[in-house]
Design an enzyme around this catalytic site. Structure first.
Site, PDB file in Angstrom:
ATOM      1  N   LYS A 272       2.847  -5.896   1.297  1.00 57.88           N
ATOM      2  CA  LYS A 272       2.883  -6.408   2.491  1.00 57.88           C
ATOM      3  C   LYS A 272       4.035  -6.357   3.179  1.00 57.88           C
ATOM      4  CE  LYS A 272       1.494 -11.231   4.517  1.00 57.88           C
ATOM      5  NZ  LYS A 272       1.215 -12.535   4.035  1.00 57.88           N
TER       6      LYS A 272
ATOM      7  N   SER B 104      -2.800 -14.138   5.971  1.00 57.79           N
ATOM      8  CA  SER B 104      -2.281 -12.976   6.642  1.00 57.79           C
ATOM      9  C   SER B 104      -2.196 -11.587   5.826  1.00 57.79           C
ATOM     10  CB  SER B 104      -0.931 -13.464   7.281  1.00 57.79           C
ATOM     11  OG  SER B 104       0.094 -13.906   6.060  1.00 57.79           O
TER      12      SER B 104
ATOM     13  N   SER C  79      -2.683 -17.140   2.563  1.00 58.67           N
ATOM     14  CA  SER C  79      -2.526 -15.852   2.769  1.00 58.67           C
ATOM     15  C   SER C  79      -2.924 -14.938   1.650  1.00 58.67           C
ATOM     16  CB  SER C  79      -1.101 -15.617   3.442  1.00 58.67           C
ATOM     17  OG  SER C  79      -1.320 -16.055   4.810  1.00 58.67           O
TER      18      SER C  79
END
Length: 447
Positions: free
Chosen positions: A78, A157, A181
């Protein structure tokens, strides 16, 4: 044909059926495919560095010095993790001119020590502040479901990471989970995602959303994949995954909040999964979980994410507000509405909530609930409609957030058919026992 698990890839590497370089090249080719999701799932790709690292792992394996069975397997990370020599932009244009990180985040360093090959940085919701995964700066990674019909959100996310794993652009992804997320993208993309007890994995070197609720976890293709990655991230020796037989498990289905307003497809898939577990011998108890009914009230002023992100961003917002995604900036600014007294009360309320929830869970092996109440919404329906976006975001985050608020650990398993996740959750610190339960459930649902 199903994508390979980490165990299958490790066997292929050990037997010589493949090499780290071949795996890396295959993933990089998928990322570069102009007809694929690579441009939306990745904000940057380090092709040269990945191939160099892969070759180094092949050389070590040839010399009998592979650092772990997983050495040479390509993964992605990420965009909010510090990787030495790279800018940590956290899905934003606001930080793009910052100096590169001088050292790896502990989570990154542990993956490197195990020999994983880092391919690149995944797209994410700006500053991790949404459960839908849309990003106006870098694009909206599309879930596999009905992609040919225009595209649905991949969940946030950690959106790009889930798409990368689902599409074979990486064999696992490192994400974070503040209110779902890792689990929401896993559910929307038909794969597996894990949220550990927050204190289990060091969070230094990960750009924060909420220092209270943030946790670091894997997105992968099976319970065993997530368990192996979690052990490495937690700094413990990976061990063969224990499997708890479903027969005799005591599973609690919370009737408070978690089953409200489900999409019909979600309700049908969840009910079928629960019935299958009951047939396999699990004791299913459907009962209220009053603590879940308190979460919305506790978070009425934006909760920890608003307060703690505002503390990080208030100076940046004053200087560069126009560079933010307006939907993200609006959520961060809610933190300005909380006073110091509000925050102190919030901390106390959550502490009491965690203690009461843990006591309620003591007689059960796991909570069982839908990961997300809805199917992934169509991107076109949310792109310009702020009200629709807000409603979908709240529904995407609702169930996973319940677990973050009680400081629990949780895993999302894919159910057959439309992208629906089955979430199993446990009290704080019960990560190992939850993996054993999840492995048994996974096997039972595959029969």
């Amino acid at each position: 044909m199903p994508q390979p698990t980490l165990a299958a890839l490790a066997e292929d590497l050990a037997s010589g059926r493949t090499t780290a370089r071949a795996l890396a090249e295959a993933c990089l080719d998928r990322i570069a495919d102009p007809d694929g999701e690579g441009p939306r799932a990745f904000v940057s790709v380090n092709r040269e560095g990945a191939l160099k690292a892969a070759q180094a792992q092949d050389d070590l394996r040839q010399a009998g010095a592979a650092p772990s069975p997983f050495a040479g397997i390509p993964i992605s990370v990420k965009d909010l993790f510090d990787v030495a020599g790279e800018v940590t932009a956290a899905g934003s244009k606001v930080l793009k001119d910052n100096a590169p990180a001088t050292a790896d985040a502990p989570a990154i360093a542990r993956l490197r020590r195990a020999g994983f090959v880092l391919l690149g940085r995944n797209t994410m919701t700006e500053f991790a502040y949404s459960g839908l995964g849309m990003n106006p700066h870098y694009g909206h990674p599309r879930a596999p479901f009905e992609r040919a019909e225009g595209g649905r959100v991949s969940g946030g996310s950690s959106s790009g990471g889930a798409v990368a794993v689902a599409d074979g652009m990486a064999h696992a992804a490192l994400g974070t989970d503040t209110g779902g997320s890792c689990r929401i993208p896993a559910a929307f993309c038909g794969i597996t995602g894990y949220k550990p007890t927050a204190s289990r994995v060091p969070r230094e070197g990960a750009f924060p959303l909420s220092t209270t609720l943030d946790s670091i976890g894997p997105i992968a293709r099976s319970v065993a994949c997530c368990a192996a990655l979690d052990a490495i991230l937690a700094g413990v020796e990976p061990a063969p995954l224990a499997v708890r037989p479903v027969k005799g498990l005591r599973l609690l289905v919370p009737t408070t909040v978690a089953l409200d307003g489900l999409d019909p497809e979600v309700a049908k898939a969840f009910e079928a999964a629960v019935e299958a577990l009951a047939r396999a011998g699990a004791h299913i108890v459907s009962a209220p979980f009053p603590e879940f009914g308190e979460v919305a009230t506790i978070n009425a002023k934006g909760g920890f994410s608003a307060a703690e992100s505002y503390a990080v961003h208030r100076r940046l917002l004053a200087e560069k507000a126009d560079a933010y995604d307006p939907r993200v900036a609006g959520r961060i600014k809610r933190g300005a509405e909380q006073s110091a007294a509000d925050y102190v009360e919030l901390v106390a309320a959550r502490r009491a909530l965690v203690a009461r929830a843990a006591a309620r869970l003591a007689g059960f092996d796991a909570l069982v609930m839908p990961t997300v109440a809805i199917l992934p919404p169509k991107i076109a329906d949310l792109a310009t409609d702020d009200d629709a976006y807000g409603r979908a975001n709240l529904l995407a985050l609702r169930n996973p957030t319940l677990i973050n608020m009680i400081d629990g650990c949780a895993i999302s398993l894919p159910l057959p058919g439309a992208p629906v996740g089955l979430m199993l959750a446990g009290a704080p610190g019960t990560d190992q026992s939850l993996f054993a339960v999840a492995a048994g459930v996974e096997a039972a649902l595959a029969d």
